[in-house]
Design an enzyme around this catalytic site. Sequence first.
Site, PDB file in Angstrom:
ATOM      1  CD  GLU A   1      -2.817  -1.116  -0.053  1.00 21.12           C
ATOM      2  OE1 GLU A   1      -3.191  -0.035  -0.548  1.00 21.12           O
ATOM      3  OE2 GLU A   1      -3.094  -2.221  -0.563  1.00 21.12           O
ATOM      4  CD1 TRP A  32      -1.424   0.022  -3.924  1.00 19.64           C
ATOM      5  CD2 TRP A  32      -1.897   1.335  -5.684  1.00 19.64           C
ATOM      6  NE1 TRP A  32      -2.022  -0.758  -4.882  1.00 19.64           N
ATOM      7  CE2 TRP A  32      -2.337   0.023  -5.971  1.00 19.64           C
ATOM      8  CE3 TRP A  32      -2.093   2.324  -6.640  1.00 19.64           C
ATOM      9  CZ2 TRP A  32      -2.943  -0.315  -7.176  1.00 19.64           C
ATOM     10  CZ3 TRP A  32      -2.705   1.986  -7.843  1.00 19.64           C
ATOM     11  CH2 TRP A  32      -3.116   0.687  -8.102  1.00 19.64           C
ATOM     12  CD1 TRP A  79     -16.764  15.269 -17.129  1.00 17.32           C
ATOM     13  CD2 TRP A  79     -17.571  13.703 -15.764  1.00 17.32           C
ATOM     14  NE1 TRP A  79     -15.772  14.334 -16.927  1.00 17.32           N
ATOM     15  CE2 TRP A  79     -16.241  13.358 -16.093  1.00 17.32           C
ATOM     16  CE3 TRP A  79     -18.285  12.850 -14.915  1.00 17.32           C
ATOM     17  CZ2 TRP A  79     -15.610  12.224 -15.607  1.00 17.32           C
ATOM     18  CZ3 TRP A  79     -17.654  11.717 -14.432  1.00 17.32           C
ATOM     19  CH2 TRP A  79     -16.337  11.413 -14.781  1.00 17.32           C
ATOM     20  CG  ASN A 122      -8.339   2.789   0.483  1.00 21.91           C
ATOM     21  OD1 ASN A 122      -8.149   3.727  -0.275  1.00 21.91           O
ATOM     22  ND2 ASN A 122      -8.336   1.527   0.078  1.00 21.91           N
ATOM     23  CD1 TRP A 182     -12.388  12.633 -13.661  1.00 23.05           C
ATOM     24  CD2 TRP A 182     -10.899  13.444 -12.205  1.00 23.05           C
ATOM     25  NE1 TRP A 182     -11.306  13.089 -14.384  1.00 23.05           N
ATOM     26  CE2 TRP A 182     -10.373  13.587 -13.509  1.00 23.05           C
ATOM     27  CE3 TRP A 182     -10.134  13.880 -11.130  1.00 23.05           C
ATOM     28  CZ2 TRP A 182      -9.119  14.172 -13.764  1.00 23.05           C
ATOM     29  CZ3 TRP A 182      -8.885  14.448 -11.381  1.00 23.05           C
ATOM     30  CH2 TRP A 182      -8.394  14.590 -12.684  1.00 23.05           C
ATOM     31  CD1 TRP A 185      -9.985  12.168  -5.698  1.00 23.78           C
ATOM     32  CD2 TRP A 185     -12.013  11.730  -6.555  1.00 23.78           C
ATOM     33  NE1 TRP A 185     -10.921  12.389  -4.708  1.00 23.78           N
ATOM     34  CE2 TRP A 185     -12.166  12.132  -5.206  1.00 23.78           C
ATOM     35  CE3 TRP A 185     -13.150  11.395  -7.289  1.00 23.78           C
ATOM     36  CZ2 TRP A 185     -13.428  12.206  -4.593  1.00 23.78           C
ATOM     37  CZ3 TRP A 185     -14.408  11.477  -6.671  1.00 23.78           C
ATOM     38  CH2 TRP A 185     -14.535  11.872  -5.352  1.00 23.78           C
TER      39      TRP A 185
HETATM   40  P1  FAD Z   1      -2.852   2.076   5.310  1.00 24.78           P
HETATM   41  O1  FAD Z   1      -3.787   1.028   4.834  1.00 24.78           O
HETATM   42  O2  FAD Z   1      -2.258   1.885   6.640  1.00 24.78           O
HETATM   43  O3  FAD Z   1      -1.725   2.205   4.182  1.00 24.78           O
HETATM   44  C1  FAD Z   1      -0.398   2.637   4.473  1.00 24.78           C
HETATM   45  C2  FAD Z   1      -0.028   3.814   3.605  1.00 24.78           C
HETATM   46  O4  FAD Z   1      -0.039   3.454   2.232  1.00 24.78           O
HETATM   47  C3  FAD Z   1      -0.976   4.991   3.695  1.00 24.78           C
HETATM   48  O5  FAD Z   1      -0.696   5.769   4.821  1.00 24.78           O
HETATM   49  C4  FAD Z   1      -0.722   5.711   2.389  1.00 24.78           C
HETATM   50  O6  FAD Z   1       0.421   6.522   2.456  1.00 24.78           O
HETATM   51  C5  FAD Z   1      -0.438   4.560   1.435  1.00 24.78           C
HETATM   52  N1  FAD Z   1      -1.651   4.184   0.691  1.00 24.78           N
HETATM   53  C6  FAD Z   1      -2.600   3.292   1.042  1.00 24.78           C
HETATM   54  N2  FAD Z   1      -3.521   3.169   0.052  1.00 24.78           N
HETATM   55  C7  FAD Z   1      -3.142   4.013  -0.922  1.00 24.78           C
HETATM   56  C8  FAD Z   1      -3.676   4.349  -2.201  1.00 24.78           C
HETATM   57  N3  FAD Z   1      -4.799   3.784  -2.683  1.00 24.78           N
HETATM   58  N4  FAD Z   1      -3.042   5.274  -2.937  1.00 24.78           N
HETATM   59  C9  FAD Z   1      -1.913   5.874  -2.486  1.00 24.78           C
HETATM   60  N5  FAD Z   1      -1.351   5.586  -1.302  1.00 24.78           N
HETATM   61  C10 FAD Z   1      -1.964   4.669  -0.524  1.00 24.78           C
HETATM   62  N6  FAD Z   1      -4.104   8.823   0.186  1.00 24.78           N
HETATM   63  C11 FAD Z   1      -3.337   9.868   0.554  1.00 24.78           C
HETATM   64  O7  FAD Z   1      -2.328   9.671   1.243  1.00 24.78           O
HETATM   65  N7  FAD Z   1      -3.650  11.127   0.177  1.00 24.78           N
HETATM   66  C12 FAD Z   1      -4.752  11.414  -0.582  1.00 24.78           C
HETATM   67  O8  FAD Z   1      -4.992  12.571  -0.923  1.00 24.78           O
HETATM   68  C13 FAD Z   1      -5.597  10.332  -0.951  1.00 24.78           C
HETATM   69  N8  FAD Z   1      -6.721  10.540  -1.676  1.00 24.78           N
HETATM   70  C14 FAD Z   1      -7.513   9.463  -2.057  1.00 24.78           C
HETATM   71  C15 FAD Z   1      -8.644   9.688  -2.831  1.00 24.78           C
HETATM   72  C16 FAD Z   1      -9.457   8.624  -3.210  1.00 24.78           C
HETATM   73  C17 FAD Z   1     -10.676   8.861  -4.079  1.00 24.78           C
HETATM   74  C18 FAD Z   1      -9.119   7.319  -2.804  1.00 24.78           C
HETATM   75  C19 FAD Z   1      -9.981   6.136  -3.225  1.00 24.78           C
HETATM   76  C20 FAD Z   1      -7.991   7.078  -2.042  1.00 24.78           C
HETATM   77  C21 FAD Z   1      -7.163   8.146  -1.660  1.00 24.78           C
HETATM   78  N9  FAD Z   1      -6.004   7.930  -0.887  1.00 24.78           N
HETATM   79  C22 FAD Z   1      -5.219   9.010  -0.551  1.00 24.78           C
HETATM   80  C23 FAD Z   1      -5.520   6.573  -0.597  1.00 24.78           C
HETATM   81  C24 FAD Z   1      -5.977   5.938   0.732  1.00 24.78           C
HETATM   82  O9  FAD Z   1      -7.349   6.050   0.898  1.00 24.78           O
HETATM   83  C25 FAD Z   1      -5.269   6.509   1.960  1.00 24.78           C
HETATM   84  O10 FAD Z   1      -3.883   6.561   1.746  1.00 24.78           O
HETATM   85  C26 FAD Z   1      -5.542   5.622   3.184  1.00 24.78           C
HETATM   86  O11 FAD Z   1      -6.911   5.550   3.439  1.00 24.78           O
HETATM   87  C27 FAD Z   1      -4.815   6.166   4.383  1.00 24.78           C
HETATM   88  O12 FAD Z   1      -5.094   5.397   5.517  1.00 24.78           O
HETATM   89  P2  FAD Z   1      -3.947   4.596   6.250  1.00 24.78           P
HETATM   90  O13 FAD Z   1      -2.773   5.490   6.434  1.00 24.78           O
HETATM   91  O14 FAD Z   1      -4.553   4.010   7.484  1.00 24.78           O
HETATM   92  O15 FAD Z   1      -3.609   3.478   5.192  1.00 24.78           O
END
Ligand code: FAD
Length: 485
Positions: free
Chosen positions: A284, A287, A315, A350, A368, A391
């Site tokens: 993750e 990502w 849109w 997420n 979006w 997005w």
């Molecule tokens: P954990 O599950 O603990 O993951 C660990 C780390 O991995 C996160 O802290 C984050 O840095 C990274 N990560 C996890 N999932 C993603 C992902 N899909 N994309 C990129 N990095 C990821 N994340 C952001 O950091 N900033 C944003 O502006 C952002 N906008 C989002 C918008 C949408 C529409 C969606 C669907 C997802 C977005 N995310 C974003 C990704 C994700 O939702 C969050 O990173 C995550 O919910 C953070 O929670 P956590 O730290 O507990 O994640």
Amino acid sequence: MTDSSPHIVWFRDDLRLSDHPALHAASMSGAPVICLYVLDEVSTALAPTARPIGGASRWWLAQSLRTLEASLKRIGGTLVLRRGAAADMIAAVAREAGAGHVHWNEIAQTPHLAVADEVVEALADLNVGAHSYAGDLLVTPKAIRTKEGRGLRVFTPFWKRILAMGDPAKPLPAPTKLKPAPGVASDKLSDWKLEPTTPDWASGLRGMWTPGEAAAHKRLDLLLKGAVAGYATDRDRPDREATSRLSPHLRFGEISPRQVWYAARFSAAEQPKHAADINKFLSEVGWREFCRHLLFDVPDLATRNLQSSFDAFPWRRDDRSLLAWQRGQTGYPIIDAGMRELWHTGTMHNRVRMVVASFLVKHLLIDWREGERWFWDTLVDADAGSNPANWQWVAGSGADAAPYFRVFNPILQGEKFDPDGVYVRRWVPELKDMPSKFIHQPWNASPLEFARAGVTLGETYPMPIVEHKIGRERALKAYATTRNS
Ligand code: FAD
């Protein structure tokens, strides 16, 4: 300038002391060190694609700077604050302090690299050394290219390439002492007005978060020592505390991805039975890396469809529905819970981010970019790479995008990932007494069940603003035109 002339460390999205290559180099020089943060919202080099940070991020930044200042003080340093164009501010401080060198960690994003180029130029005019270091990513974007020299657009091969490169450089220790530099004037943080006052909407943020380096490491420890067991499946459950909540800490560089990498690897070796969960967690973080690499290649990721076929997408402009979505008043409990969690705490789970985003772009057919902008302003982790990339992924216009025909059903998503409605009851308290059977589709409850739960649809809680079946069919039709164009 002499050998003992001060070294300046320009702090940016790296508000930490450990694994900070620029601070490490300055402290190792043995010279006095000036730590400087510049709030730069005016450099013309930023303008084409970098946006000022949003409201929730400004709140975070203020807390993080305070924490950083306190940490620096403990080792003999001070934090100087300046607001203005980075090149002007850094040159001014260098002149005032008679500094010989400036160190900073790169931000691998086109506008920030351009600002750094301006800093290099300004320092060359003053005959001051300029030193930059990689530090915000596991791997620099230039190291992962296709044969044609492009960045990768699909996550799995991207992550495989990173894993194949082996461990990144080991994180650096925090300096234990900084040689104090002569005093340099600093702005007052409160004058920057980063925090809301009237109205003060940040109480939910204060209740939820502890910004800063120490808190970031605590979060990571908590995850790796406990919650990570089952992460691979539980991370989809908004009703459980199953993820790290590290994202704002990573966004502001209070912890580095290299530190997360090494902690995760160590933990996987120590607890082999949880290795699969830990590797999933690390992927993750991959990502985040992927989104940042994408942003490096596509600086206008927040405004331009990666797939140009979406440029003619039909849109809808529908301000009422957009407002209902933003306020958590769509009539779909899982959507409303997510949007209210976001407003209150500056974050959203997420899985729920995916569901609310899908609802906006598919059920409501709203661009979006509207959703991305709202998230940009309200998320404490709003990230120039991750936000638009995700997005676009949900909309189908992006890299490695979700299949166009995937229209999340907000009822089924709720029932699957919040089966007892724990998450919905928390954020949509007007439904807290609905039986679990109807918590994700209250409109199907009987009059007796409504009476018992104290709910009057259309009064205490809205009717759905669009019926799922109608929204889904309309979306599929619109997407078909884009696919065929
Ligand atoms: P954990 O599950 O603990 O993951 C660990 C780390 O991995 C996160 O802290 C984050 O840095 C990274 N990560 C996890 N999932 C993603 C992902 N899909 N994309 C990129 N990095 C990821 N994340 C952001 O950091 N900033 C944003 O502006 C952002 N906008 C989002 C918008 C949408 C529409 C969606 C669907 C997802 C977005 N995310 C974003 C990704 C994700 O939702 C969050 O990173 C995550 O919910 C953070 O929670 P956590 O730290 O507990 O994640």
